[in-house]
Enzyme design. Structure first.
Site: not given
Lengths: 316, 336
Positions: B83, B125
Site C-alpha cells: 500500500h 495520495h
C-alpha cells in the site's frame, strides 16, 4: 523428619525457580541492561557505540508510542529518545509537536487539553493513516515499560518541566534510567533547579546557537561535571565540532544526532543509505561519536555489529 | 507485544538460599543442577521471543512470473501488494518507496494518481499536498513544474530529498519489475492509459472500481481488454452475490477486491469457488474493517493473524507491512 525438611526444601525450590524463570528479567544473574548502558556512558570505550532511537522506532509503530518503544527494546537499542509535554492538568505525556494535530486524530494544543481528553485520541501511523488503537502514553507508562530494559532520553523537558519529570522518575524508581538534556547554560539550570540538578542525569546540548561553545562546556564541567554531551555541528569548521575531540580527551561521552544535515554536517542516516554507512555513521565514529541518534535503528545496529562495536557484555 | 513483564528484582540469589538450608551435599548438587537447567531454558526462551531481523533474501521473481501468478487464481502462491509503496522506509508514493518494494520481492505496488493544474499526472495520495510535502494547496491548483520544486516529507513530517513522481516516472521504474495498482485513476483513466501505452506497461497495471459490470462496460469498455480491471465489492452492501455472479458469467475479472467488515458474511465461504472459476480474491489487511479484524497491526503482534487469509482462500493481500507478510508467506511456502 529429615525427609520432610528435604521435601519442603525441594518444593520451595521448585516454586522459587518457577518464579525466577517467570520473571525473566533481562539479565538473570547479571546486572540490568540499563545499568550496563549507564556504565558505558560514564566511561565510553572504543568497542561499543551506543544506538539511540529517535522517538522510538517510528517506522514500525507511531512515533512516541509504547509499541515504538517496545520495538526498540526488541531491537537492542540502548536509549530511546522521547518528547515529553505537560497537559493542561499537569500530566506529562509523550508528544513531539505542541499540538496533537499531526500525530493523532484529535486537534488542539497539549497545554490546553486534559489527560482524559488526550486519552480519547488515537495515534496515527507514519503514513498519516488514522484508525490505530494506540493511545498517547504518559511518561509514567513509558518508565514502567522501559524499566531495567532500555534508557530513556527526555526531550522537550529542557529547562521547563524538570521537576515534574523527576517526580515521575522517583515514583517509578527510574532516576538512573532517564537522561535529561537541554541547551540552557549551567547558570540558568542551577538557578532554576538548584540541587535537583545533582540528582538527575543531565546531558547539555551543544547546538549551533550556543554562543560560546568553549565557555559553555567549561562552565558545565566546573559546576556539574556532566559525563555526556549532545553535540551538533553544521559544518566541520564549527566550534562545536572542535569540542568533540576535547570531550573525547576528557573521557566524556559524545552523542551525535545523525537525523538531519545541519546537525552532523551532512553525515546523516540518509547518507548512509545512499553512500553506505562508512560515509556517515563511520565518519561520525571516526570523529569521536560515542553514541549516535538515528531514525534507522535497525540498520545502525547492523552496521555497528558488523564493525565489532557492540561488545557491551565484555564490560565489567 | 508480549513484553510487559512485571519489573522484578530479587536480592537473594538461588545459591544464597541453597547455602542457608541444611541439605545434604548430594541434594545441593541436585538443586544446583536444577537451577542451571531452569535458568538455562529461561535464556533460550528469551532468544526465541526475539524477533528475527535477518532480511529474507528474496529470489528475484521475474515480472513474467508475477503476471502469471496474478492471472492464475488456482495456484497457492499469494500475491503481496504494498500500500503506497514501502512508506515506512521512504516517503509514501515516492520512487524510493517503489524501489524498496522491488528489492523486497513484493509483487505489486499500490500507488495513487492525481492530475495537476496543467494536466500532468502525478503520484500522490491526498487531494492536497499539505500532508506529504511542506507546500500547501490542492494538487489541481499546482503545475507540475512547481510541484517538482517541493520535497516529500518522511514519516515524522521532516523534509527529504525525494520528489513527487510523475506517473510516467513511476511506471518506468516499475516496468519489467513489479506490478502496479493505480488507485484514484478511474476518473482520469484516459490520461493514465496514454502513459501506460507510452511506457508499454499494459500487462503490469491493475485498475479497480466500485462498479457493476454494466457500469464499467459503459464507462470503461474500450480499456477492458487492455488492462486488468478489478471490481471492488463491499460485502456489507446488498446484491453483492448478484454483482459477483454477473461478473463471473459475463466478464471474468482477473480478481475481485472484497471488503469484509465481519466474519459472518456468507459470501466469504465462496472464495474458493470464485477462484476455481478463474478470478483471484484480493483482500486488504490494512484496516480492521477490510478484513473482519485481521489487520496488519494485529499481525505485527502475532503474524499468525495472516493465517485467516489463507484459511479463507484469499490469494492477493494488500498490506501496510509488506516485509512482515512476505516473511510469513515465505515461512509457509506460499511465496517465493
Amino acid at each position: 523428619m529429615r525427609n520432610n525438611i528435604r521435601k519442603i526444601a525441594a518444593v520451595s525450590f521448585m516454586i522459587l525457580f518457577g518464579f525466577l524463570s517467570f520473571a525473566q528479567t533481562d539479565n538473570n544473574l547479571e546486572e540490568y541492561r540499563t545499568t550496563r548502558i549507564l556504565k558505558q556512558i560514564k566511561s565510553p570505550s572504543k568497542d561499543y557505540v551506543l544506538a539511540v532511537s529517535h522517538r522510538g522506532d517510528w517506522r514500525y509503530a507511531p512515533e512516541n508510542s509504547l509499541p515504538a518503544i517496545e520495538r526498540c527494546i526488541e531491537l537492542g537499542v540502548d536509549i530511546v529518545e522521547i518528547d515529553v509535554r505537560l497537559t493542561k492538568d499537569g500530566h506529562l505525556i509523550a508528544m513531539h509537536d505542541e499540538t496533537v494535530n499531526r500525530t493523532t486524530n484529535g486537534s488542539g494544543k497539549v497545554s490546553e487539553l486534559t489527560l482524559d481528553e488526550i486519552r480519547a485520541f488515537r495515534l496515527k501511523n507514519a503514513c498519516g493513516i488514522r484508525g490505530s488503537k494506540i493511545q498517547v502514553p504518559t511518561l509514567e507508562e513509558i518508565m514502567n515499560l522501559t524499566r531495567n530494559k532500555i534508557m530513556v532520553n527526555l526531550d522537550k523537558v529542557e529547562g521547563k518541566t524538570v521537576k515534574e519529570a523527576y517526580r515521575i522518575l522517583k515514583k517509578t524508581g527510574t532516576t538512573e534510567q532517564a537522561i535529561f538534556k537541554g541547551r540552557e547554560t549551567v547558570q540558568y539550570m542551577r538557578q532554576k533547579y538548584g540541587s535537583l540538578m545533582d540528582s538527575i542525569i543531565y546531558m547539555p546540548i551543544l547546538i549551533d546557537n550556543t554562543g560560546n561553545a568553549v565557555q559553555f562546556v567549561e562552565d558545565y564541567d566546573k559546576e556539574l561535571s556532566p559525563f555526556a554531551y549532545e553535540v551538533t555541528f553544521e559544518s566541520e569548521s564549527s566550534e562545536n565540532f572542535k569540542q568533540i575531540a576535547a570531550l573525547n580527551r576528557k573521557g566524556i561521552f559524545v552523542l551525535n544526532i545523525a537525523l538531519w544535515d545541519n546537525l552532523v554536517a551532512g553525515h546523516t542516516d540518509e547518507l548512509s543509505l545512499l553512500q553506505g554507512p562508512e560515509a556517515s555513521w563511520g565518519w561520525l565514529i571516526e570523529n569521536g561519536a560515542d553514541g549516535i541518534m538515528t531514525d534507522r535503528p535497525r540498520e545502525l545496529l547492523e552496521y555497528l555489529k558488523s564493525k565489532g562495536l557492540r561488545n557491551l557484555n565484555n564490560k565489567r | 507485544m508480549g513484553g510487559f513483564h512485571p519489573p522484578f528484582s530479587y536480592t537473594l540469589t538461588s545459591y544464597d538460599l541453597l547455602i542457608k538450608l541444611r541439605t545434604p551435599y548430594y541434594m545441593k548438587c541436585f538443586y544446583i543442577l536444577v537451577a542451571i537447567l531452569v535458568l538455562g531454558s529461561c535464556g533460550n526462551n528469551k532468544n526465541k521471543d526475539k524477533t528475527d531481523f535477518v532480511e529474507s533474501s528474496p529470489q528475484t521473481i521475474s515480472i513474467q512470473q508475477k503476471i502469471a501468478n496474478l492471472k492464475n487464481s488456482r495456484n497457492k502462491e499469494v500475491l503481496v501488494v504494498a500500500h503506497r509503496g514501502d512508506w515506512r522506509n521512504a516517503p509514501e508514493n515516492s520512487l524510493q518507496a517503489i524501489q524498496n518494494c522491488i528489492d523486497m520481492g513484493v509483487d505489486m505496488v499500490e500507488i495513487d494518481v492525481r492530475e495537476t493544474k496543467d494536466g500532468e499526472l502525478v503520484v500522490i495520495h491526498d487531494r492536497t499536498i499539505d500532508r506529504t510535502t511542506k507546500g500547501k494547496g490542492y494538487v489541481k491548483d499546482w503545475t507540475l513544474d512547481s510541484l517538482k520544486t517541493l520535497n516529500l516529507v518522511d514519516g515524522l513530517g521532516v523534509e527529504t530529498n525525494h520528489k513527487i513522481p510523475t506517473l510516467e516516472e513511476a511506471l518506468l521504474l516499475a516496468k519489467d519489475k513489479i506490478l502496479v495498482n493505480l488507485d484514484k485513476s478511474y476518473d482520469i483513466f484516459d490520461k493514465c492509459f496514454e502513459i501506460i501505452q507510452r511506457t508499454d506497461t499494459n500487462d503490469q497495471v491493475v485498475i479497480k472500481g466500485v462498479k457493476t459490470r454494466e457500469e464499467v462496460e459503459a464507462e470503461f469498455g474500450e480499456y477492458m481488454d487492455k488492462v486488468y480491471f478489478m471490481p471492488v465489492i463491499g460485502l456489507a452492501q446488498p446484491n453483492t452475490k448478484q454483482i459477483v455472479d454477473d461478473y463471473l458469467t459475463h466478464r471474468l475479472p482477473v480478481a475481485f477486491e472484497f471488503i469484509i467488515p465481519q466474519d459472518t458474511i456468507q459470501l466469504i465461504g465462496s472464495f474458493n469457488e470464485i477462484r476455481k472459476k478463474g478470478a483471484s480474491v484480493w483482500v486488504n489487511s490494512l484496516w480492521p474493517l477490510h478484513n473482519a479484524g485481521h489487520d496488519d497491526e494485529k499481525a505485527a503482534l502475532d503474524p499468525n493473524i495472516y493465517e485467516w487469509y489463507i484459511d479463507h482462500d484469499v490469494d492477493i493481500i494488500q498490506t501496510d507491512r509488506p516485509q512482515l507478510l512476505l516473511d510469513y508467506l515465505r515461512s509457509k511456502n506460499l511465496h517465493r
